[in-house]
Design an enzyme around this catalytic site. Structure first.
Site, PDB file in Angstrom:
ATOM      1  N   HIS A 353      29.524  48.548  64.433  1.00 50.83           N
ATOM      2  CA  HIS A 353      28.925  50.258  65.653  1.00 50.83           C
ATOM      3  C   HIS A 353      30.320  51.421  65.812  1.00 50.83           C
ATOM      4  CE1 HIS A 353      25.853  47.153  67.279  1.00 50.83           C
ATOM      5  NE2 HIS A 353      25.292  47.961  66.195  1.00 50.83           N
ATOM      6  N   CYS A 666      15.701  67.176  50.611  1.00 45.29           N
ATOM      7  CA  CYS A 666      16.571  65.943  51.795  1.00 45.29           C
ATOM      8  C   CYS A 666      17.331  65.496  51.079  1.00 45.29           C
ATOM      9  CB  CYS A 666      15.771  65.641  52.684  1.00 45.29           C
ATOM     10  SG  CYS A 666      15.060  64.307  52.333  1.00 45.29           S
TER      11      CYS A 666
HETATM   12  C1  PEP Z   1      16.525  60.158  49.047  1.00 42.82           C
HETATM   13  O1  PEP Z   1      16.792  59.458  48.435  1.00 42.82           O
HETATM   14  O2  PEP Z   1      16.952  61.002  48.863  1.00 42.82           O
HETATM   15  C2  PEP Z   1      16.890  60.020  50.825  1.00 42.82           C
HETATM   16  C3  PEP Z   1      16.856  60.929  51.609  1.00 42.82           C
HETATM   17  O3  PEP Z   1      16.108  59.369  51.878  1.00 42.82           O
HETATM   18  P1  PEP Z   1      17.952  58.086  52.060  1.00 42.82           P
HETATM   19  O4  PEP Z   1      19.261  58.471  51.127  1.00 42.82           O
HETATM   20  O5  PEP Z   1      17.729  58.076  52.929  1.00 42.82           O
HETATM   21  O6  PEP Z   1      17.126  56.922  51.293  1.00 42.82           O
END
Ligand code: PEP
Ligand code: MG
Length: 759
Positions: A353, A666
């Site tokens: 944490h 992302c």
């Molecule tokens: C990814 O896999 O690119 C993603 C954004 O998700 P995570 O990194 O949480 O697996």
């Protein structure tokens, strides 16, 4: 091992840091006198060959091998066959493990593999043992625990001045660079140094102990409130775990039993804590192991109440590097946190944490640095490189200068760019790009605001599950999502359903042992296998959707069937809410993460059944290239700019365009300067990444033009190697004049230079 592999000899040769020789350091089967005396350069002998190649060497007739070298001290001439494997730690050779046999023998593949596994297990033990012996031997330690130490003689008194920079490797817990004086935050549970005189009877001791528990509980409430006010509700929520511990009937019963047995409240508390420590130490899962820190934190609080004393902290100097045993949540309440430059802990991991808090507050942090408490001297200068998990003690001037420059560049650039946060992100010719942030905590929203992200493109919901050690309560999820949605509105919020498993493992949600957890029952597969928990999460998201800015994102979809099953559960949940007259956004967009190659390949099909795509390049790269994203040994093969990954991104974007749905990206590559021109050129309309990178990405976007990025993306998609793609990215940055940018120019120059150096 000799016994297990039925060999006559097993020996360890170790290589001292900065020394070219391998020294026979322990043996069963060779002559004892040879230990410490036999030294061979890495370029010699079969043992040297294993170190040089950093790969196993298996020779049936060792004496006939051209690299065979004879050491009379060992009595080795009697041995016929040899198997040697290197001891590697973080890519550096620290020694070689060898077995030999009298009879000629061909070692089988499975034997080589199990020997390699042993070597992997032994390597960190060797490093720790070396560190312990160094620390024990002398206070003027000059040797790093790992493999490297930068050597600079200061020429000053050896008593107070270390003769060389000491470089210690730990685990990255929070990015950022800090340079400052070491501040020791002593172990508050140093029970040995506490004085305690028990009262006259066991009953009075029990009374005192229970009173201390009650007071600790009250104090905890106050701290919880204070932390919540200062840093946001996540911080106070974490302390709920500590409240639960204090209210745990099992703990209270144990304390009562112990105090009756020992007639000392102090002894009772100490024994109970020791018992917990022992139990937790046996837990394999690092996340759960780290939870002992909450128990310790609570224990310390009760102890302080009991003895009526508090750990007195020395005042902090500005920018102090806090060195401690573990990063505890209570440190954030006790320390003058604005003065802390970085936190380094000897134990614990990045999922504790305390480490999570440090990340949220953007305080650079490194955990699990062996021997740091002994090695670091109060007041001496230390450099913490949070991203690399590195600590340099007593760095020489050159190193300080280097890090100082890097830190200043970064900070000036961020401050300057943050000041421009309200400018929209658009290319030089006016194409609008949405720049959003990846978050996982309520506290992260401060960073969204500070760095001017236009919303949250990926809200990872695993954090709550991690705090709860399992599927979180629906009510708590609802509160969190609603708070985040309300704080962001009208800016968009994309909430992803639980993506547990793989690299986000939680032991008690794991089904049985999985040989390939990354390919196993994880993410949406786990959700579909636990429909009640999935429905609860969807309900919580739907309730928060009344804020009007929420999108729902499904991770790791790999087939149409999976998407349809998830959507059916979502539809059923909506229906249930309708029946209950619970309001929600009936048009809430439901999106699919494109992070498995099959999803990219059938993107046209998936696009028919969803409202948006979010491309997760972290996993897409792992699955496309068959490179485990968490495995250091294959990290050099992991490259999201590999043409194969680009082809899948391109295919997904085209499918989205045909279906008329938006597509964002992302994965970490969203903030990689070399990738940005190419991703924009492919047609990505939204980049979501770590909040602090948003201003930098914005500057890069501003300098680019649509025509140029499109042309370069076409070249990149036709490239045959990742290096070629990197070069194209570098050319784009240079062509857009970004290398002369007053804030980010120097940093981009170093990136472009490293691309050229790779050539
Ligand atoms: C990814 O896999 O690119 C993603 C954004 O998700 P995570 O990194 O949480 O697996
Ligand atoms: Mg992923």
């Amino acid at each position: 091992m000799a016994k297990r592999l039925a060999t006559d000899v097993c020996s360890v040769y170790l290589q001292e840091p900065d020394r070219p020789d391998l020294t026979l350091s322990a043996t069963v089967g060779l002559l004892e006198e040879a230990v410490g005396r036999v030294k061979l350069p890495v370029s010699e002998g079969l043992v040297g060959l294993a170190a040089e190649r950093r790969a196993p060497v298996v020779v049936e007739r060792a004496r006939e091998h051209p690299r065979y070298r004879y050491f009379p001290e060992t009595g080795e001439e009697r041995f016929a066959s040899l198997m040697a494997v290197p001891l590697l730690l973080r890519g550096s050779t620290i020694g070689v493990l060898v077995v030999q046999t009298l009879e000629e023998r061909a070692f089988e593949r499975h034997e080589v593999e199990s020997f390699l596994t042993c070597a992997q297990l032994i390597a960190p033990i060797v490093v720790n043992a070396r560190l312990i012996s160094i620390v024990g031997q002398s206070d003027e330690s000059t040797v790093a625990a790992g493999s490297t130490s930068a050597g600079v003689q200061t020429g000053e008194s050896a008593r107070v001045q270390r003769t060389r920079t000491q470089r210690l490797q730990g685990t990255s817990a929070a990015r950022g660079i800090a340079i400052g004086p070491v501040y020791h935050l002593g172990n508050p549970l140093d029970l040995a140094s506490l004085d305690y005189l028990p009262g006259e009877s066991a009953q009075s001791e029990e009374r005192d102990l229970m009173h201390a528990v009650g007071e600790a509980r009250r104090e905890l409430d106050a701290v919880r409130e204070d932390l919540g006010d200062r840093f946001g509700p996540d911080f106070s929520a974490v302390l709920n775990a500590q409240v639960q511990i204090l209210e745990d009937k099992g703990l209270l019963a144990k304390l009562r039993r112990e105090v009756r047995d020992t007639a000392s409240a102090f002894e009772a508390l100490r024994n109970v804590l020791a018992g917990y420590r022992e139990t937790f130490a046996r837990i394999e899962d690092p996340y759960f192991r780290d939870r002992i820190l909450d128990v310790e934190d609570v224990g310390r609080r009760v102890m302080e109440q009991l003895i009526g004393e508090r750990q007195h902290l020395q005042p902090l100097s500005q920018g102090a590097i806090v060195v401690t045993d573990n990063i505890l949540p209570s440190h954030f309440a006790r320390l003058e946190i604005e003065k802390v430059g970085a936190i380094v802990s000897e134990h614990g991991g990045p999922t504790s944490h305390g480490a999570i808090f440090a990340r949220t507050l953007e305080i650079p942090a490194v955990t699990g640095v062996p021997g740091i408490q002994q090695a670091a001297r109060a007041g001496e200068t230390a450099i913490v490189d949070g991203a690399e998990g590195l600590v340099h003690l007593a760095p020489d001037e050159r190193l300080v200068e280097e890090y100082e420059k890097a830190r200043q560049h970064y900070e000036i650039a961020i401050d300057h760019l943050d000041a421009l946060r309200d400018r929209p992100a658009e290319t030089a010719d006016g194409r609008r790009i949405a720049l959003t942030a990846n978050c996982g905590l309520m506290g992260d929203l401060r960073l969204v605001d500070r760095h001017g992200a236009e919303g949250v493109g990926l809200f990872r919901t695993e954090m709550l599950a991690l705090v709860h050690r399992g599927f979180p309560e629906e009510e708590e999820q609802e509160q969190l999502y609603d708070r985040v949605a309300a704080a962001l509105a009208p800016r968009p919020l994309t909430i992803r359903t639980l993506d547990l498993g793989g690299d986000k493992e939680i032991a008690n949600l794991r089904s049985a042992h999985q040989d390939n957890p990354q390919l196993g029952k994880r993410s949406i597969r786990l959700s579909l296998a636990n429909p009640a928990a999935f429905r609860a999460q969807v309900r919580a998201i739907l309730r928060a959707s009344t804020r009007g800015n929420v999108r729902l994102l499904l991770p790791m979809i790999s087939s149409r069937h999976e998407l349809q099953s998830a959507k059916q559960l979502i539809d059923e949940t909506k229906e249930q809410l309708r029946v209950d007259h619970t309001p929600f956004d009936t048009d809430i967009p439901v999106g699919v993460m494109i992070e498995v190659p099959s999803a990219a390949l059938i993107a046209d099909v998936l696009a028919q059944d969803c409202d948006f795509f979010s491309i997760g390049t972290n996993d897409l790269t792992q699955y496309t290239l068959a490179v485990d994203r968490g495995n250091e040994d294959v990290a050099h093969l992991y490259d999201p700019l590999h043409p194969a990954v680009l082809a899948l991104i391109d295919r997904s974007v085209r499918a989205a365009r045909r279906a008329g749905i938006p597509v964002s990206l992302c994965g970490e590559v969203a903030t990689n300067p070399l990738a940005i021109p190419i991703l924009l050129g492919i047609g990505i309309g939204e980049l979501s990444g770590t909040p602090s990178a948003v201003p930098i990405v914005k500057e890069i976007v501003h300098a680019l033009t649509s025509a140029d990025t499109e042309a370069q993306a076409r070249r990149a998609c036709a490239a045959s190697t990742a290096q070629e793609v990197h070069r194209i990215g570098a050319e784009c940055l240079e062509g857009a004049g970004l290398l002369e940018h007053p804030d980010i120019g120097p940093w981009l120059v170093s990136i472009v230079q490293s691309v050229t150096a790779d050539d």
